[in-house]
Design a protein around this motif. Structure first.
Motif, PDB file in Angstrom:
ATOM      1  N   ARG A 129       0.843  -1.197   0.000  1.00  0.00           N
ATOM      2  CA  ARG A 129       0.000   0.000   0.000  1.00  0.00           C
ATOM      3  C   ARG A 129       0.873   1.240   0.000  1.00  0.00           C
ATOM      4  NH1 ARG A 129      -0.788   4.466   3.327  1.00  0.00           N
ATOM      5  NH2 ARG A 129      -0.993   3.206   5.206  1.00  0.00           N
ATOM      6  N   GLU A 130       1.927   1.210   0.822  1.00  0.00           N
ATOM      7  CA  GLU A 130       2.833   2.358   0.874  1.00  0.00           C
ATOM      8  C   GLU A 130       3.665   2.468  -0.405  1.00  0.00           C
ATOM      9  OE1 GLU A 130       5.202   2.406   4.487  1.00  0.00           O
ATOM     10  OE2 GLU A 130       3.689   3.763   5.335  1.00  0.00           O
ATOM     11  N   ALA A 131       4.126   1.324  -0.921  1.00  0.00           N
ATOM     12  CA  ALA A 131       4.988   1.334  -2.104  1.00  0.00           C
ATOM     13  C   ALA A 131       4.248   1.816  -3.350  1.00  0.00           C
ATOM     14  CB  ALA A 131       5.560  -0.058  -2.344  1.00  0.00           C
ATOM     15  N   THR A 132       2.947   1.535  -3.415  1.00  0.00           N
ATOM     16  CA  THR A 132       2.166   1.884  -4.608  1.00  0.00           C
ATOM     17  C   THR A 132       1.233   3.075  -4.390  1.00  0.00           C
ATOM     18  OG1 THR A 132       0.343   0.391  -4.019  1.00  0.00           O
ATOM     19  CG2 THR A 132       2.158  -0.536  -5.317  1.00  0.00           C
ATOM     20  N   GLN A 133       1.095   3.489  -3.114  1.00  0.00           N
ATOM     21  CA  GLN A 133       0.137   4.548  -2.778  1.00  0.00           C
ATOM     22  C   GLN A 133      -1.261   4.192  -3.279  1.00  0.00           C
ATOM     23  OE1 GLN A 133       0.857   7.568  -0.828  1.00  0.00           O
ATOM     24  NE2 GLN A 133       2.387   5.995  -0.371  1.00  0.00           N
ATOM     25  N   THR A 134      -1.581   2.899  -3.167  1.00  0.00           N
ATOM     26  CA  THR A 134      -2.845   2.349  -3.645  1.00  0.00           C
ATOM     27  C   THR A 134      -3.375   1.373  -2.608  1.00  0.00           C
ATOM     28  OG1 THR A 134      -2.024   2.489  -5.936  1.00  0.00           O
ATOM     29  CG2 THR A 134      -3.947   1.083  -5.556  1.00  0.00           C
ATOM     30  N   ALA A 135      -4.692   1.317  -2.447  1.00  0.00           N
ATOM     31  CA  ALA A 135      -5.276   0.317  -1.551  1.00  0.00           C
ATOM     32  C   ALA A 135      -4.780  -1.065  -1.967  1.00  0.00           C
ATOM     33  CB  ALA A 135      -6.799   0.369  -1.617  1.00  0.00           C
ATOM     34  N   CYS A 136      -4.604  -1.952  -0.999  1.00  0.00           N
ATOM     35  CA  CYS A 136      -3.961  -3.231  -1.284  1.00  0.00           C
ATOM     36  C   CYS A 136      -4.649  -4.386  -0.554  1.00  0.00           C
ATOM     37  CB  CYS A 136      -2.489  -3.159  -0.858  1.00  0.00           C
ATOM     38  SG  CYS A 136      -1.548  -4.669  -1.149  1.00  0.00           S
ATOM     39  N   ILE A 137      -4.675  -5.535  -1.215  1.00  0.00           N
ATOM     40  CA  ILE A 137      -5.109  -6.784  -0.598  1.00  0.00           C
ATOM     41  C   ILE A 137      -3.954  -7.769  -0.656  1.00  0.00           C
ATOM     42  CG2 ILE A 137      -6.628  -8.796  -0.798  1.00  0.00           C
ATOM     43  CD1 ILE A 137      -8.796  -6.931  -1.846  1.00  0.00           C
ATOM     44  N   ALA A 138      -3.651  -8.378   0.489  1.00  0.00           N
ATOM     45  CA  ALA A 138      -2.570  -9.363   0.562  1.00  0.00           C
ATOM     46  C   ALA A 138      -3.054 -10.600   1.302  1.00  0.00           C
ATOM     47  CB  ALA A 138      -1.349  -8.775   1.263  1.00  0.00           C
ATOM     48  N   ASP A 139      -2.400 -11.711   1.059  1.00  0.00           N
ATOM     49  CA  ASP A 139      -2.781 -12.941   1.751  1.00  0.00           C
ATOM     50  C   ASP A 139      -1.547 -13.685   2.221  1.00  0.00           C
ATOM     51  OD1 ASP A 139      -2.006 -14.034  -0.915  1.00  0.00           O
ATOM     52  OD2 ASP A 139      -2.800 -15.898  -0.090  1.00  0.00           O
ATOM     53  N   ASP A 140      -1.758 -14.547   3.188  1.00  0.00           N
ATOM     54  CA  ASP A 140      -0.736 -15.509   3.581  1.00  0.00           C
ATOM     55  C   ASP A 140      -1.459 -16.785   3.977  1.00  0.00           C
ATOM     56  OD1 ASP A 140       1.979 -16.239   3.895  1.00  0.00           O
ATOM     57  OD2 ASP A 140       1.776 -16.124   6.065  1.00  0.00           O
ATOM     58  N   GLY A 157      -5.519   4.015   5.732  1.00  0.00           N
ATOM     59  CA  GLY A 157      -5.105   3.183   6.853  1.00  0.00           C
ATOM     60  C   GLY A 157      -6.161   2.220   7.358  1.00  0.00           C
ATOM     61  N   THR A 158      -7.391   2.296   6.817  1.00  0.00           N
ATOM     62  CA  THR A 158      -8.440   1.352   7.197  1.00  0.00           C
ATOM     63  C   THR A 158      -8.010  -0.073   6.864  1.00  0.00           C
ATOM     64  OG1 THR A 158     -10.201   2.965   6.828  1.00  0.00           O
ATOM     65  CG2 THR A 158     -10.832   0.639   6.821  1.00  0.00           C
ATOM     66  N   VAL A 159      -8.198  -0.998   7.803  1.00  0.00           N
ATOM     67  CA  VAL A 159      -7.795  -2.395   7.598  1.00  0.00           C
ATOM     68  C   VAL A 159      -8.992  -3.319   7.827  1.00  0.00           C
ATOM     69  CG1 VAL A 159      -6.371  -4.289   8.480  1.00  0.00           C
ATOM     70  CG2 VAL A 159      -5.389  -1.993   8.241  1.00  0.00           C
ATOM     71  N   LEU A 160      -9.195  -4.235   6.896  1.00  0.00           N
ATOM     72  CA  LEU A 160     -10.189  -5.299   7.040  1.00  0.00           C
ATOM     73  C   LEU A 160      -9.449  -6.630   6.975  1.00  0.00           C
ATOM     74  CD1 LEU A 160     -12.922  -4.039   4.516  1.00  0.00           C
ATOM     75  CD2 LEU A 160     -12.850  -3.653   6.991  1.00  0.00           C
ATOM     76  N   THR A 161      -9.846  -7.585   7.813  1.00  0.00           N
ATOM     77  CA  THR A 161      -9.181  -8.892   7.820  1.00  0.00           C
ATOM     78  C   THR A 161     -10.199 -10.014   7.692  1.00  0.00           C
ATOM     79  OG1 THR A 161      -9.274  -9.162  10.220  1.00  0.00           O
ATOM     80  CG2 THR A 161      -7.369  -7.985   9.329  1.00  0.00           C
ATOM     81  N   ALA A 162      -9.788 -11.097   7.058  1.00  0.00           N
ATOM     82  CA  ALA A 162     -10.640 -12.283   6.909  1.00  0.00           C
ATOM     83  C   ALA A 162      -9.771 -13.517   7.057  1.00  0.00           C
ATOM     84  CB  ALA A 162     -11.337 -12.278   5.552  1.00  0.00           C
ATOM     85  N   ASP A 163     -10.369 -14.565   7.604  1.00  0.00           N
ATOM     86  CA  ASP A 163      -9.616 -15.789   7.862  1.00  0.00           C
ATOM     87  C   ASP A 163     -10.428 -16.989   7.403  1.00  0.00           C
ATOM     88  OD1 ASP A 163      -7.285 -17.146   9.409  1.00  0.00           O
ATOM     89  OD2 ASP A 163      -9.077 -18.126  10.185  1.00  0.00           O
ATOM     90  N   GLY A 164      -9.759 -17.953   6.805  1.00  0.00           N
ATOM     91  CA  GLY A 164     -10.425 -19.182   6.392  1.00  0.00           C
ATOM     92  C   GLY A 164      -9.643 -20.394   6.853  1.00  0.00           C
ATOM     93  N   ARG A 165     -10.362 -21.470   7.156  1.00  0.00           N
ATOM     94  CA  ARG A 165      -9.715 -22.677   7.653  1.00  0.00           C
ATOM     95  C   ARG A 165     -10.468 -23.908   7.148  1.00  0.00           C
ATOM     96  NH1 ARG A 165      -8.001 -24.220  13.829  1.00  0.00           N
ATOM     97  NH2 ARG A 165      -8.156 -26.491  13.665  1.00  0.00           N
TER      98      ARG A 165
END
Length: 204
Positions: free
Chosen positions: A59-70, A130-138
């Motif tokens: 998000r900081e590197a691109t100055q764009t909203a970002c979605i990431a996963d692990d 800076g708004t953050v949303l999180t989701a988890d799957g199992r």
């Protein structure tokens, strides 16, 4: 229209995200759109921590909203390992054959032939404010020594799940539709989509 960069170089993941978010007022773009960016340092202790690190970094590197996963696999017999080290369990990132061989060897060293296990996926959205949303799957299953199936990747051929009819199949034997319905990634993605629908004030 909100532009969102997906923190992956995997074209399959990018297509999956574009399809999942097609009804939202967003434009999904790839990291490649921003040139040759360095990798984020994924040194978190949990899947969510690593996803947060990646989402914030890009998000900081691109100055764009970002979605990431692990994501990764956790074996009860190994105390939750390989966990966040799943992709590099044997030392080299993404070497599925070596990772699976080490997993089997670790179980054999303990005199075991199987272990209960779960696949986990964490998804994090970070907006430019800076708004953050999180989701988890199992998804829970069992690791067995007999690999089956030619689909999937990673530990899928050894990861057995129980189907609704009571039979077992490995993740590598499931069709893409079957896998999406039960997989850790599918569950996390559907949860994040629901949150983003609320965030952007729209529903299907």
């Amino acid at each position: 229209m909100k532009k969102i960069v997906i923190a992956t170089k995997n074209q399959g993941k990018l297509r999956e995200m574009k399809a999942a978010f097609a009804h939202l007022p967003v434009e999904i773009v790839s990291l490649a759109s921003f040139g040759d960016l360095p990798d984020a340092v994924e040194d978190g202790a949990t899947f969510e921590a690593n996803a947060r690190i990646k989402a914030h970094f890009f998000r900081e590197a691109t100055q764009t909203a970002c979605i990431a996963d692990d994501s990764g696999i956790e074996l009860d017999a190994l105390g939750g390992a390989p966990g966040v080290h799943s992709a590099r369990f044997a030392g080299r990132h993404g070497d599925d054959a070596a990772n699976n061989a080490k997993m089997i060897a670790e179980l054999q060293a303990r005199g075991l032939t199987s272990s209960s296990a779960d696949y986990r996926c964490a998804l994090v959205f970070e907006d430019v404010d800076g708004t953050v949303l999180t989701a988890d799957g199992r998804v829970d299953g069992t690791i067995r020594f007999e690999p089956r199936g030619n689909g999937g990747f990673g530990y899928d051929p050894y990861f057995y799940v129980e189907r609704p009819d009571g039979t077992e199949k490995t993740m590598a034997e499931l069709t893409l539709a079957e896998k999406d319905a039960i997989s850790h990634r599918g569950k996390a993605l559907r949860e994040l989509v629901s949150q983003l629908e609320n965030y952007f004030g729209c529903r299907k």
